[in-house]
Write a protein that holds these residues in place. Structure first.
Motif, PDB file in Angstrom:
ATOM      1  N   UNK A   1     -14.698  11.619  12.291  1.00 42.71           N
ATOM      2  CA  UNK A   1     -13.626  10.715  12.635  1.00 42.71           C
ATOM      3  C   UNK A   1     -12.420  11.062  11.767  1.00 42.71           C
ATOM      4  N   UNK A   2     -11.284  11.324  12.371  1.00 41.35           N
ATOM      5  CA  UNK A   2     -10.095  11.651  11.580  1.00 41.35           C
ATOM      6  C   UNK A   2      -9.562  10.405  10.875  1.00 41.35           C
ATOM      7  N   UNK A   3      -8.877  10.638   9.785  1.00 40.56           N
ATOM      8  CA  UNK A   3      -8.267   9.525   9.066  1.00 40.56           C
ATOM      9  C   UNK A   3      -6.766   9.745   9.015  1.00 40.56           C
ATOM     10  N   UNK A   4      -6.040   8.652   8.958  1.00 42.12           N
ATOM     11  CA  UNK A   4      -4.595   8.689   8.908  1.00 42.12           C
ATOM     12  C   UNK A   4      -4.137   7.966   7.653  1.00 42.12           C
ATOM     13  N   UNK A   5      -3.308   8.617   6.868  1.00 39.25           N
ATOM     14  CA  UNK A   5      -2.759   7.997   5.674  1.00 39.25           C
ATOM     15  C   UNK A   5      -1.607   7.093   6.096  1.00 39.25           C
ATOM     16  N   UNK A   6      -1.616   5.874   5.611  1.00 42.40           N
ATOM     17  CA  UNK A   6      -0.572   4.901   5.919  1.00 42.40           C
ATOM     18  C   UNK A   6       0.327   4.768   4.697  1.00 42.40           C
ATOM     19  N   UNK A   7       1.633   4.819   4.935  1.00 47.73           N
ATOM     20  CA  UNK A   7       2.582   4.718   3.835  1.00 47.73           C
ATOM     21  C   UNK A   7       3.828   3.988   4.314  1.00 47.73           C
ATOM     22  N   UNK A   8       4.346   3.125   3.456  1.00 49.04           N
ATOM     23  CA  UNK A   8       5.594   2.438   3.736  1.00 49.04           C
ATOM     24  C   UNK A   8       6.377   2.286   2.440  1.00 49.04           C
ATOM     25  N   UNK A   9       7.675   2.447   2.532  1.00 47.19           N
ATOM     26  CA  UNK A   9       8.543   2.267   1.363  1.00 47.19           C
ATOM     27  C   UNK A   9       8.751   0.792   1.054  1.00 47.19           C
ATOM     28  N   UNK A  10       8.281  -0.087   1.929  1.00 42.46           N
ATOM     29  CA  UNK A  10       8.482  -1.526   1.768  1.00 42.46           C
ATOM     30  C   UNK A  10       7.396  -2.206   0.939  1.00 42.46           C
ATOM     31  N   UNK A  11       6.516  -1.414   0.321  1.00 44.88           N
ATOM     32  CA  UNK A  11       5.459  -1.947  -0.547  1.00 44.88           C
ATOM     33  C   UNK A  11       5.282  -0.977  -1.708  1.00 44.88           C
ATOM     34  N   UNK A  12       4.723  -1.462  -2.819  1.00 44.70           N
ATOM     35  CA  UNK A  12       4.529  -0.567  -3.970  1.00 44.70           C
ATOM     36  C   UNK A  12       3.657   0.636  -3.598  1.00 44.70           C
ATOM     37  N   UNK A  13       3.930   1.774  -4.232  1.00 43.09           N
ATOM     38  CA  UNK A  13       3.119   2.957  -3.966  1.00 43.09           C
ATOM     39  C   UNK A  13       2.908   3.732  -5.256  1.00 43.09           C
ATOM     40  N   UNK A  14       2.020   4.690  -5.174  1.00 39.03           N
ATOM     41  CA  UNK A  14       1.680   5.517  -6.328  1.00 39.03           C
ATOM     42  C   UNK A  14       1.214   6.875  -5.816  1.00 39.03           C
ATOM     43  N   UNK A  15       1.460   7.931  -6.572  1.00 40.05           N
ATOM     44  CA  UNK A  15       0.936   9.233  -6.169  1.00 40.05           C
ATOM     45  C   UNK A  15      -0.583   9.340  -6.394  1.00 40.05           C
ATOM     46  N   UNK A  16      -1.170   8.334  -7.038  1.00 39.43           N
ATOM     47  CA  UNK A  16      -2.604   8.364  -7.362  1.00 39.43           C
ATOM     48  C   UNK A  16      -3.499   7.886  -6.224  1.00 39.43           C
ATOM     49  N   UNK A  17      -2.939   7.204  -5.216  1.00 42.64           N
ATOM     50  CA  UNK A  17      -3.749   6.692  -4.115  1.00 42.64           C
ATOM     51  C   UNK A  17      -2.861   6.443  -2.902  1.00 42.64           C
ATOM     52  N   UNK A  18      -3.485   6.333  -1.754  1.00 42.27           N
ATOM     53  CA  UNK A  18      -2.770   5.973  -0.528  1.00 42.27           C
ATOM     54  C   UNK A  18      -2.668   4.454  -0.453  1.00 42.27           C
ATOM     55  N   UNK A  19      -1.571   3.963   0.081  1.00 43.20           N
ATOM     56  CA  UNK A  19      -1.447   2.518   0.266  1.00 43.20           C
ATOM     57  C   UNK A  19      -2.544   2.014   1.199  1.00 43.20           C
ATOM     58  N   UNK A  20      -2.835   2.788   2.226  1.00 38.81           N
ATOM     59  CA  UNK A  20      -3.912   2.450   3.158  1.00 38.81           C
ATOM     60  C   UNK A  20      -4.352   3.713   3.870  1.00 38.81           C
ATOM     61  N   UNK A  21      -5.541   3.649   4.415  1.00 39.12           N
ATOM     62  CA  UNK A  21      -6.077   4.725   5.246  1.00 39.12           C
ATOM     63  C   UNK A  21      -6.641   4.066   6.505  1.00 39.12           C
TER      64      UNK A  21
END
Length: 126
Positions: free
Chosen positions: A1-21
């Motif tokens: 099953x493929x996974x998609x990384x979810x990212x938005x500039x409207x919430x905190x983020x870090x290079x250490x993890x994805x905001x959501x998958x």
């Protein structure tokens, strides 16, 4: 099953993890804290001050993944101080007033200055 990384500039983020998958019909939101994404600072010093923006940030990430709070099946909460449980519940009840998802609350294992709460979610969008 493929996974998609979810990212938005409207919430905190870090290079250490994805905001959501997103994997198939599930969305996994990383532990999210009460940081104001426009300033990068914690939203306040009380559990209520930090719980509301942590939940707002989770909702924002869910929306970036095509999900909503109505799709949430599980919430995991980590508290720095277990004595903040009552204050956490006061804000949490406003977000899930009826038919809430499953939930666990545990003690946060790392000591990050000023951080009181971290919230993660899993949503089903099938």
């Amino acid at each position: 099953m493929p996974r998609t990384i979810i990212s938005t500039a409207d919430a905190p983020n870090s290079p250490m993890y994805s905001q959501a998958v997103r994997a198939g019909s599930q969305v996994f939101v990383s532990g999210t804290v009460g940081i104001d994404p426009s300033t990068g600072a914690l939203a306040g010093e009380s559990i209520g001050d930090q719980t509301k923006p942590a939940l707002t940030n989770c909702r924002t990430i869910l929306e970036a993944a095509g999900a909503s709070l109505d799709d949430v099946t599980e919430v995991g909460i980590l508290l720095t101080d277990p004595n903040d449980f009552t204050g956490l519940n006061e804000e949490y009840a406003r977000w899930f007033p009826t038919d809430p998802p499953t939930r666990y609350v545990a003690k946060l294992g790392v000591d990050l200055p000023g951080l009181l709460v971290s919230i993660r979610m899993t949503a089903y969008v099938g």
